[in-house]
Design an enzyme around this catalytic site. Structure first.
Site, PDB file in Angstrom:
ATOM      1  N   HIS A  76       0.823  -1.211   0.000  1.00 55.44           N
ATOM      2  CA  HIS A  76       0.000   0.000   0.000  1.00 55.44           C
ATOM      3  C   HIS A  76       0.861   1.268   0.000  1.00 55.44           C
ATOM      4  O   HIS A  76       2.033   1.224  -0.361  1.00 55.44           O
ATOM      5  CB  HIS A  76      -0.994  -0.042   1.153  1.00 55.44           C
ATOM      6  CG  HIS A  76      -1.699  -1.366   1.242  1.00 55.44           C
ATOM      7  ND1 HIS A  76      -2.642  -1.777   0.316  1.00 55.44           N
ATOM      8  CD2 HIS A  76      -1.533  -2.405   2.103  1.00 55.44           C
ATOM      9  CE1 HIS A  76      -3.052  -2.995   0.622  1.00 55.44           C
ATOM     10  NE2 HIS A  76      -2.389  -3.406   1.691  1.00 55.44           N
ATOM     11  N   GLU A 114      -1.998  -0.184   8.100  1.00 60.04           N
ATOM     12  CA  GLU A 114      -1.151  -1.195   7.487  1.00 60.04           C
ATOM     13  C   GLU A 114      -0.009  -0.571   6.705  1.00 60.04           C
ATOM     14  O   GLU A 114       1.128  -1.056   6.750  1.00 60.04           O
ATOM     15  CB  GLU A 114      -1.994  -2.084   6.572  1.00 60.04           C
ATOM     16  CG  GLU A 114      -1.189  -3.186   5.895  1.00 60.04           C
ATOM     17  CD  GLU A 114      -1.990  -3.976   4.885  1.00 60.04           C
ATOM     18  OE1 GLU A 114      -1.422  -4.919   4.288  1.00 60.04           O
ATOM     19  OE2 GLU A 114      -3.188  -3.658   4.674  1.00 60.04           O
ATOM     20  N   HIS A 169       2.947  -7.278   4.244  1.00 62.34           N
ATOM     21  CA  HIS A 169       1.559  -6.872   4.458  1.00 62.34           C
ATOM     22  C   HIS A 169       1.085  -7.264   5.850  1.00 62.34           C
ATOM     23  O   HIS A 169       1.811  -7.909   6.611  1.00 62.34           O
ATOM     24  CB  HIS A 169       0.647  -7.532   3.417  1.00 62.34           C
ATOM     25  CG  HIS A 169       0.722  -6.915   2.062  1.00 62.34           C
ATOM     26  ND1 HIS A 169      -0.150  -5.942   1.635  1.00 62.34           N
ATOM     27  CD2 HIS A 169       1.586  -7.123   1.036  1.00 62.34           C
ATOM     28  CE1 HIS A 169       0.175  -5.580   0.406  1.00 62.34           C
ATOM     29  NE2 HIS A 169       1.226  -6.287   0.021  1.00 62.34           N
ATOM     30  N   GLU A 245       1.880 -12.035   5.031  1.00 61.48           N
ATOM     31  CA  GLU A 245       0.832 -11.397   5.835  1.00 61.48           C
ATOM     32  C   GLU A 245       1.252 -11.597   7.283  1.00 61.48           C
ATOM     33  O   GLU A 245       1.117 -12.684   7.844  1.00 61.48           O
ATOM     34  CB  GLU A 245      -0.520 -12.058   5.576  1.00 61.48           C
ATOM     35  CG  GLU A 245      -1.104 -11.777   4.199  1.00 61.48           C
ATOM     36  CD  GLU A 245      -1.712 -10.396   4.088  1.00 61.48           C
ATOM     37  OE1 GLU A 245      -1.617  -9.615   5.058  1.00 61.48           O
ATOM     38  OE2 GLU A 245      -2.292 -10.092   3.026  1.00 61.48           O
TER      39      GLU A 245
END
Length: 281
Positions: A76, A114, A169, A245
């Site tokens: 992101h 995040e 992430h 993740e």
């Protein structure tokens, strides 16, 4: 999951992923970090690392050059939410599909984002690897820009001829009790590098996180590994690539770990060590 860890610590429900650019015209000196993108916009100024991020000690000597190149992809970006038209445009995602350029990512219930987590952890990993003479390239320059898109993030690793591409992430699942990390890889593979090399990278990351005290996901994947056919940055990669993740930001214990400097440093340390182990193998 927390720190060494009595807690359990993962993008899929709320986390968008991936993107790349072209490699620099001449490689930087060993033990340095390169940051670049290919977005058709003025290049934002590289921001200083967050105050909580460790600063490398001053040294007159560069570490011995290893010849290895690692691309780190912090998921992101901080400016994504302000540019919906840019991040919602459709881009190639592999397997004949398209998907939005990027997403805003998720956050903890208290608002720690995040994108801030992935930026901080990626810088820490970068510093650890650069200190070992590994050339590190980041897919974005700061935590205030937009994108890059998932296909651009993949191209950065491809153009750099990266020995490993690791996307960082965190997940945002609201499922009851959902916690733990998982490592995604492209499956079924679309090229040779998405086969054994990517599987070995994903396994090294899984083993490193587990050894570091982080529990595997209770709700996604199996035994900490998650084969995926829908992640553009992995589908479009021609280099060994995996996506970590790190945990579920909606889980209170994992959120606390991710929001703390100590927790982010522990994530970075075990991921950096796992990448080193992979490169050594």
């Amino acid at each position: 999951m927390g720190l060494v860890l009595a807690i359990g610590l993962t993008l899929f429900t709320a986390c968008g992923v991936d993107t790349p650019a072209s490699s620099p015209s001449s490689p930087p000196p060993p033990g340095t970090t390169t940051v670049f993108t290919t977005l058709p916009r003025p290049s934002p100024t590289t921001s200083a690392p967050p105050s909580s991020a460790p600063q490398p000690p001053p040294s007159s000597q560069q570490p011995p050059k290893t010849g290895k190149v690692v691309v780190l992809d912090p998921g992101h970006n901080g400016g994504n939410s302000g540019k919906p038209g840019e991040i919602n445009k459709q881009v190639p995602a592999g397997r004949g599909k398209t998907k939005p350029c990027n997403t805003t990512g998720t956050s903890t219930n208290s608002g720690y984002t995040e994108h801030a987590f992935t930026w901080d952890v990626s810088q820490r990993i970068s510093q650890a690897l650069a200190a070992k003479g590994i050339r590190v390239i980041l897919t974005r320059q700061n935590d205030t820009g937009v994108g890059p898109c998932v296909n651009e993030r993949a191209a950065i690793g491809n153009d750099a001829g990266a020995d490993a591409v690791v996307s960082i992430h965190a997940d945002g699942s609201n499922s009851a009790g959902a916690h733990g990390f998982h490592v995604a890889y492209s499956a079924p593979p679309l090229n040779a590098q998405q086969g054994e090399p990517s599987m070995r990278l994903a396994t090294a990351l899984r083993d490193g996180l587990r050894t570091g005290g982080f529990p595997t996901s209770t709700y996604l994947g199996s035994n900490g590994l998650a084969p995926r056919a829908d992640l553009g940055g992995l589908n479009l990669s021609t280099r060994p690539a995996a996506l970590v993740e790190c945990g579920n930001m909606r889980n209170a214990a994992e959120a606390a770990a991710m929001a703390s400097e100590e927790g982010r440093q522990q994530y970075a340390a075990v991921i950096a060590k796992a990448i080193e182990d992979y490169l050594a193998g």
